[in-house]
Design a protein around this motif. Sequence first.
Motif, PDB file in Angstrom:
ATOM      1  N   GLU A   1      55.786 -41.470  33.672  1.00 52.21           N
ATOM      2  CA  GLU A   1      56.543 -40.254  33.968  1.00 52.21           C
ATOM      3  C   GLU A   1      57.082 -39.668  32.662  1.00 52.21           C
ATOM      4  N   LEU A   2      57.093 -38.343  32.583  1.00 54.96           N
ATOM      5  CA  LEU A   2      57.633 -37.644  31.414  1.00 54.96           C
ATOM      6  C   LEU A   2      58.732 -36.698  31.869  1.00 54.96           C
ATOM      7  N   ASP A   3      59.911 -36.785  31.245  1.00 54.82           N
ATOM      8  CA  ASP A   3      60.965 -35.792  31.458  1.00 54.82           C
ATOM      9  C   ASP A   3      60.717 -34.646  30.489  1.00 54.82           C
ATOM     10  N   MET A   4      60.450 -33.439  31.025  1.00 65.18           N
ATOM     11  CA  MET A   4      60.038 -32.314  30.190  1.00 65.18           C
ATOM     12  C   MET A   4      60.913 -31.096  30.467  1.00 65.18           C
TER      13      MET A   4
ATOM     14  N   ARG B   1      58.601 -29.272  25.589  1.00 62.25           N
ATOM     15  CA  ARG B   1      58.850 -30.529  24.897  1.00 62.25           C
ATOM     16  C   ARG B   1      59.121 -31.657  25.876  1.00 62.25           C
ATOM     17  N   ILE B   2      58.903 -32.868  25.386  1.00 62.98           N
ATOM     18  CA  ILE B   2      59.180 -34.096  26.142  1.00 62.98           C
ATOM     19  C   ILE B   2      60.476 -34.690  25.611  1.00 62.98           C
ATOM     20  N   ASN B   3      61.372 -35.046  26.533  1.00 64.68           N
ATOM     21  CA  ASN B   3      62.635 -35.666  26.135  1.00 64.68           C
ATOM     22  C   ASN B   3      62.680 -37.169  26.421  1.00 64.68           C
ATOM     23  N   THR B   4      61.923 -37.595  27.421  1.00 66.90           N
ATOM     24  CA  THR B   4      61.912 -39.018  27.770  1.00 66.90           C
ATOM     25  C   THR B   4      60.520 -39.416  28.239  1.00 66.90           C
ATOM     26  N   ILE B   5      60.065 -40.566  27.751  1.00 65.61           N
ATOM     27  CA  ILE B   5      58.847 -41.188  28.266  1.00 65.61           C
ATOM     28  C   ILE B   5      59.276 -42.406  29.067  1.00 65.61           C
ATOM     29  N   ARG B   6      58.805 -42.490  30.313  1.00 69.08           N
ATOM     30  CA  ARG B   6      59.237 -43.564  31.222  1.00 69.08           C
ATOM     31  C   ARG B   6      58.013 -44.236  31.830  1.00 69.08           C
ATOM     32  N   VAL B   7      57.991 -45.559  31.788  1.00 69.66           N
ATOM     33  CA  VAL B   7      56.890 -46.315  32.374  1.00 69.66           C
ATOM     34  C   VAL B   7      57.448 -47.296  33.389  1.00 69.66           C
TER      35      VAL B   7
END
Length: 711
Positions: free
Chosen positions: A558-561, A612-618
């Motif tokens: 998941e990406l917070d964008m 832009r991406i603020n958080t990368i979540r796995v």
Amino acid sequence: MRRVSVDIGGTFTDCFVVWDGKHIEAKALTTHHNLALGFNEALSKAYHVLGLELEEILSQVDSVRYATTLGTNALIEHKGPKIGMLVTAGFEATVPLSRARGYGEGLDNLGQQDLPNAQRPEPLVLAHMIRGVRERLDFQGEQVMPLDEEDVRTQIRELVDRGAEIIVVALVNSVVNPVNEQRIEEILLEEYPSHLLGAIPIILSHQVAGRKGEYVRATSAVIDGYLHSTMYHALSALEQNLRAHKYEKPMLVIHNSGGMAQLNSTDALQTIHSGPVSGIAASEHLAMQCDLGNVVATDMGGTSYDIGIVVEGGIKHYDFNPVIDRWLVSVPMVHLVTLGAGGGSIASYDRMYNTVKCGPESAGSDPGPACYDRGGMNPTVTDADLLLGYLDPANYAGGSIPLNPRRAKAAIEDALCDDLDCEVIEAALLIREKVDANMANGLFTELRARGYDPKEFTMLAYGGNGPLHCCGIAQNLSIDKILAPPLSSVFSAVGAGNMHQLHIHEQSLYMVLYDSNTRHLFDDYARFNSIVAELKELGTQDLQRQGVPREDVCHSLELDMRYGNQLVQTTAVIPQHEVHGVSDVMAIITQFSNDYGKRFGEGSQAPEAGIRINTIRVAAFVRHETVKFENIKPVPAEARTAAPAPASRRKCWFVGHESAFDTPVWSRDAIEPGMQIAGPAIIASEVTTFLVDPGWTFVAAKQGASWFLRG
């Protein structure tokens, strides 16, 4: 499949046992002084049904899963250790100031509108127990000032001298580079080795929360530290109870992220609200298997009313900065709203409006409602339900809790009737009307705030009191279909039994996918891929430590964008976990655009502002076998059959009707799938009561599911 799952609530401990195709539900009062006693009592009811002994069940099940509100209760009661905190020098006021939002976090709408009179929450860590250490990293994790180790040793010793029982470390930018937090842990263990009596636990903020935001990361670590000893001792006692009864496998604990893990891989913060989250997980599972469309999950127990939303195909909402009690934290948690409305909610006189007020105070399980005859003196919703005729005094909770109508009547008379100048039944109807209106208002606010129309949802009513109050709540919202799901009284425990082992790891960053100034697309593919690979590896190792083979681990990215500098972030689930060229970057941008348009309306996208991406979540998870739900949709009207003759009749009063109804009563066991009953009616089981209001029709479905249809 043989499995035990438990939801330990504020009033009842719910137990769900799966044993070779048999599904057994059982309830017992929660024993707060020793949770194992309530668990053993609930499980004893299940093993009597199977004709087995406790040791026989626990020695043969594949797992025992716990969901509990213990951490929530510990926060509310303010029972925790004395915390010492180490922060970067110059940031000692970050937690006490609380971004100036500490006055309003966790308050209801009325309280947030009157902030000048709001009271700050009692601090979990006192100001004089927060010490700064000399060090500094910049936003990229580069060292600006090296860690002064002698200063660290001095500050640790002073905190210990002041009585610190646990040390929390929250340094600036430690999520980008945790080297200084890790070195402080090494220094603490050098000063106070773990083998010494009185060794001090240490909580590192980057291990609790992986996103930037100094305040929310610090409060996350503080709450985790505050609950650490309470959760450790209570859950360890539960595990020892299992060991004493020949259960040899690791105990599994439900997380508020929607997954579960072994006790040794669980942070205290992850257990907050794990019981209600289990109910939402069960709702998601049911909605997907039975093609129910949009559902709003409502769990009414003895202490609270929990609301969760699951839309189209099992998509549920997450909070990434939820408020826990009065504290804003940074942890991914399934979104839910909790209201102080349950069977044990205390009714009192509201002098300002000359009416009844219900909750949020609860009588809990000890002493409980006045009618429990256990010393409770305050009138509750359950007392009102008893006097209105909905409950059978001799057969409540399968006869294990005999009810005393005389006590209920005396409690309502003493607390309400004189002030309201009314009879007992009128007061009971006011209680019923008020609590249903409170729950309907909370449900309406939650749906409308997220842009949904309540009429487009099926309402799931579960928990011990859900099917008893669902018609009154739905009527206030113009919802015309309600589903009491299979095993509705222990539905949250069912959800705990269906959970998968799961760990979430995330990293905050500043990654520009599209620079609107230079019109440049992101091309540092190695950086993106290495971060995703590292987060995957962390999750895989978590599960491997719990005995899961590496090849069984699955991952979700998941990406917070956001567009440009917008405050609103949108989470996009990305099916492709690596990028190797422009087409992969464009696929991510397209996915984000589609999700943004669904949420805010097509055409609202703003790529010209940059992306832009603020958080990368796995999320790393392993799938387990789950309980299968059948097709529980109601049969067409022309195919329905009449119910058998009622077992009994009793006088019941309903809101909006001046006189009582001679109401038929059936046993739930006598109602076969496809049978329908027109209201008013009562269908009683050992674990819950289904109340069909006038104007509603009860339709039985497969697996014990029940529909309430209006009109």
